[in-house]
Design a protein around this motif. Structure first.
Motif, mmCIF file in Angstrom:
data_model
loop_
_atom_site.group_PDB
_atom_site.id
_atom_site.type_symbol
_atom_site.label_atom_id
_atom_site.label_comp_id
_atom_site.label_asym_id
_atom_site.label_seq_id
_atom_site.Cartn_x
_atom_site.Cartn_y
_atom_site.Cartn_z
ATOM 1 N N LYS A 69 -36.846 -55.380 -42.226
ATOM 2 C CA LYS A 69 -38.078 -54.665 -42.294
ATOM 3 C C LYS A 69 -38.625 -54.553 -43.614
ATOM 4 N N GLY A 71 -41.838 -52.109 -44.448
ATOM 5 C CA GLY A 71 -42.991 -51.422 -43.888
ATOM 6 C C GLY A 71 -43.004 -51.883 -42.549
ATOM 7 N N ARG A 72 -44.177 -52.228 -42.071
ATOM 8 C CA ARG A 72 -44.458 -52.536 -40.465
ATOM 9 C C ARG A 72 -44.188 -54.094 -40.288
ATOM 10 N N ASN A 73 -44.003 -54.847 -41.491
ATOM 11 C CA ASN A 73 -43.643 -56.258 -41.083
ATOM 12 C C ASN A 73 -42.248 -56.473 -41.370
#
Length: 95
Positions: A69, A71-73
């Motif tokens: 992971k 962040g959000r990605n």
């Protein structure tokens, strides 16, 4: 020390590498760490997001890519230990 692979692992890796898109994905990630997020990789192909996700999942399931992971990605890196073990296994067949 390089891990050794069993025949099931070799088969799974071989199947994953049997697709030209997956080979290209692996090559892109290996050569350019800036293309390590799924959205960055997707920009290089004319494929639906679901198809790209499927190809990446096959590479992760074969342990050729490691997902983490950021962040959000999800960020992907090549699993060099498994790739080296696979190459060593294939080389052992021709000796």
């Amino acid at each position: 020390m390089i891990a050794s692979l069993n025949i099931k692992q070799v088969e799974k890796i071989s199947k994953a590498l049997g697709d030209p898109y997956r080979l290209k994905i692996l090559k892109i990630i290996s050569e350019n760490q800036n293309f390590s997020k799924c959205c960055d990789i997707s920009a290089e192909f004319n494929l639906a997001q679901s198809t790209m996700s499927h190809h990446i999942k096959q590479l992760v399931d074969a342990d050729l890519l490691i997902a983490g992971k950021e962040g959000r990605n999800l960020k992907f890196v090549v699993n060099k230990e498994v790739c080296t073990a696979y190459v060593d296994y294939i080389n052992s067949l021709v000796v």
